[in-house]
Design an enzyme around this catalytic site. Sequence first.
Site, mmCIF file in Angstrom:
data_model
loop_
_atom_site.group_PDB
_atom_site.id
_atom_site.type_symbol
_atom_site.label_atom_id
_atom_site.label_comp_id
_atom_site.label_asym_id
_atom_site.label_seq_id
_atom_site.Cartn_x
_atom_site.Cartn_y
_atom_site.Cartn_z
ATOM 1 N N ASP A 114 -47.419 -10.466 -70.127
ATOM 2 C CA ASP A 114 -48.033 -9.354 -70.848
ATOM 3 C C ASP A 114 -49.208 -9.824 -71.695
ATOM 4 O O ASP A 114 -49.369 -11.007 -71.983
ATOM 5 C CB ASP A 114 -46.982 -8.602 -71.675
HETATM 6 N N1 URA Z 1 -43.132 -11.512 -72.054
HETATM 7 C C1 URA Z 1 -41.864 -11.386 -72.487
HETATM 8 O O1 URA Z 1 -41.605 -10.818 -73.517
HETATM 9 N N2 URA Z 1 -40.882 -11.900 -71.750
HETATM 10 C C2 URA Z 1 -41.092 -12.531 -70.591
HETATM 11 O O2 URA Z 1 -40.140 -12.983 -69.956
HETATM 12 C C3 URA Z 1 -42.428 -12.651 -70.167
HETATM 13 C C4 URA Z 1 -43.416 -12.148 -70.917
#
Ligand code: URA
Length: 239
Positions: A114
């Site tokens: 993200d």
């Molecule tokens: N962002 C998160 O919060 N968790 C993940 O596993 C990958 C990206």
Amino acid sequence: MPERFAGKQRPIKTLERVLSKAGLGSRTQARQWIGTGRVRVNGKLIQTPDHWVDLERDRVTLDGKPVRAQEPVYLLLYKPKGYITSHGDPEGRPTVYDLIGDLGVWVTPVGRLDQDTSGLLILTNDTQFGNRVMDPEFKVPKTYLVKCSTVLSDEQLESLRNGVELRDGPTRPAIVKRLRDSGKYTHVEITITEGRNRQVRRMTAAVGLPTLRLVRVAIGAHRLDGLAPGHWRECGGAA
Ligand code: URA
């Protein structure tokens, strides 16, 4: 996408797949090229993405240039915070493609990371490899460094280790190591074998601790080691 084999294991694929597997662009782009009449098979204009192609016999061209299967390519990128993993963004946010530039090969990210998370992202044109890394059945470990907003109790650590209940079901047990407490924050390393959307942030939130900073440091045997944010290097495919 179905894939067929005819006679003695002769590989038959759809035209769309032949183009995208050749590493020239995405599936969407391949469909556009076909639809706009830029693709020929054995000299004949074909505008149907589902047209079957025999890779051993048929000659496919894009804008008159032969299309050939490409060698697999694997990149390890240190995605900085603020970058998104899609190709192009209607909101104009920077993407990981701005960092890798034009490689002459079309690679796609293995899973997502993200916008607020930084760290290791694998990009490849080997879809089978990508699917294996992301398939929870293969249990490929992904390791994250997490900075939590308060001091984490031993009970909270234990809950993360045992697996927590999320809205899409319980998480598998995770390896969780306390790295250091600063009195105000806790730094932990979490290794999970799934890869659900924003899983780590949701896990820490489920035990009452917002994640302040998240960095993915490893996927399987691949580690960030030595990479600076925004930089990438090539690697082999085994995860
Ligand atoms: N962002 C998160 O919060 N968790 C993940 O596993 C990958 C990206």
